[in-house]
Enzyme design. Structure first.
Site, PDB file in Angstrom:
ATOM      1  N   SER A  23      -7.251   5.353  -0.466  1.00 15.35           N
ATOM      2  CA  SER A  23      -7.639   4.116  -1.141  1.00 15.35           C
ATOM      3  C   SER A  23      -9.127   3.840  -0.971  1.00 15.35           C
ATOM      4  O   SER A  23      -9.702   4.053   0.100  1.00 15.35           O
ATOM      5  CB  SER A  23      -6.828   2.950  -0.579  1.00 15.35           C
ATOM      6  OG  SER A  23      -7.321   1.720  -1.051  1.00 15.35           O
ATOM      7  N   GLN A  79      -5.377  -1.636  -6.926  1.00 16.43           N
ATOM      8  CA  GLN A  79      -5.994  -0.678  -6.000  1.00 16.43           C
ATOM      9  C   GLN A  79      -6.665   0.439  -6.785  1.00 16.43           C
ATOM     10  O   GLN A  79      -6.158   0.878  -7.815  1.00 16.43           O
ATOM     11  CB  GLN A  79      -4.936  -0.090  -5.062  1.00 16.43           C
ATOM     12  CG  GLN A  79      -5.491   0.838  -3.999  1.00 16.43           C
ATOM     13  CD  GLN A  79      -4.398   1.391  -3.089  1.00 16.43           C
ATOM     14  OE1 GLN A  79      -3.916   2.487  -3.305  1.00 16.43           O
ATOM     15  NE2 GLN A  79      -3.995   0.610  -2.096  1.00 16.43           N
ATOM     16  N   ASP A 111       0.815  -1.213   0.000  1.00 13.12           N
ATOM     17  CA  ASP A 111       0.000   0.000   0.000  1.00 13.12           C
ATOM     18  C   ASP A 111       0.849   1.262   0.000  1.00 13.12           C
ATOM     19  O   ASP A 111       0.365   2.345  -0.316  1.00 13.12           O
ATOM     20  CB  ASP A 111      -0.934  -0.010   1.216  1.00 13.12           C
ATOM     21  CG  ASP A 111      -1.970   1.087   1.169  1.00 13.12           C
ATOM     22  OD1 ASP A 111      -2.625   1.239   0.123  1.00 13.12           O
ATOM     23  OD2 ASP A 111      -2.130   1.804   2.177  1.00 13.12           O
TER      24      ASP A 111
END
Length: 231
Positions: free
Chosen positions: A166, A216, A145
């Protein structure tokens, strides 16, 4: 989430099969869901159907500078604008439990558009060891991430970020790996628009094995007026 408040996890056994099982997890604080997750599990199986992409050819991590060393190099420039000096100092002060070595670090003094692709050597700081593979998967999820959504901003470096977060994050684990060993993180953004950005990533072991694939989507909001020069 609130780190001071306990998290209640509700787990639903969505499916339990002979080879594949699925669990749905909801994390709750203050009576409201703050996170939802669907996890799929498979018994180890062999198959003659196997292929993967080829790992990019890049310099080994031993030949590259860490993110901290790169920032320190930028800070030594006396012509760096004060607002960017403060921003870099803030990044430098963050206690990030990841070692990061950018393969082609963007020029902090340049706001020219760049291709929405980047490569990092990454690993967890410290020693994790030969433990349960699920531990390494959890650490890889954290690593994946970091700076991932920022790939979508490389063609738009002239704009100042107002908000970026996100919306969802998906991972597929293909092969065993050690999250405390160097892995190459290959990131690319095929699309951005409508205040959203899509990024895809691949975590490669040093021996060229594709260990993890990620995807993502996130919200990206910027100021409409381009930034001024950083010098």
């Amino acid at each position: 989430g609130d780190p001071k408040v306990p998290v209640l996890y509700e787990v639903e056994r969505t499916r339990t099969g002979k080879s594949f099982s699925v669990r749905s997890v909801k994390a709750i604080q203050h009576g409201k869901p703050i996170f939802t997750c669907q996890a799929s599990f498979q018994l180890s199986q062999t198959s003659p159907v196997q292929h993967q992409f080829t790992m990019p050819t890049v310099p080994p991590p031993e030949e590259l500078l860490t993110q901290e060393e790169l920032i320190q190099k930028f800070l030594q420039n006396p012509n760096l604008a004060e607002r960017y000096r403060k921003h870099l100092n803030k990044i430098q002060a963050e206690d990030v439990p990841i070692d990061i070595k950018p393969v082609n670090p963007p020029d902090v003094f340049c706001s020219e558009p760049q291709e929405p692709k980047q490569l990092f050597w990454v690993r967890a700081r410290g020693y994790i060891g030969e433990t349960d593979m699920k531990v390494h998967c959890c650490v890889a999820a954290y690593i994946s991430d970091y700076a991932f959504l920022g790939t979508a901003l490389l063609p738009h470096r002239q704009y100042h970020i107002k908000f970026m977060v996100s919306l969802d994050h998906s991972m597929w684990f293909h092969a065993p790996f050690r999250a405390d060993h160097w892995m190459l993180y290959e990131c690319e953004s095929p699309w951005a628009g409508g205040c959203r950005g899509l990024v895809q990533g691949r975590l490669w072991r040093r021996d060229g094995v594709l260990a993890v694939t990620c995807a993502q989507e996130g919200v990206i909001r910027v100021n409409q007026t381009p930034n001024q020069s950083k010098l």
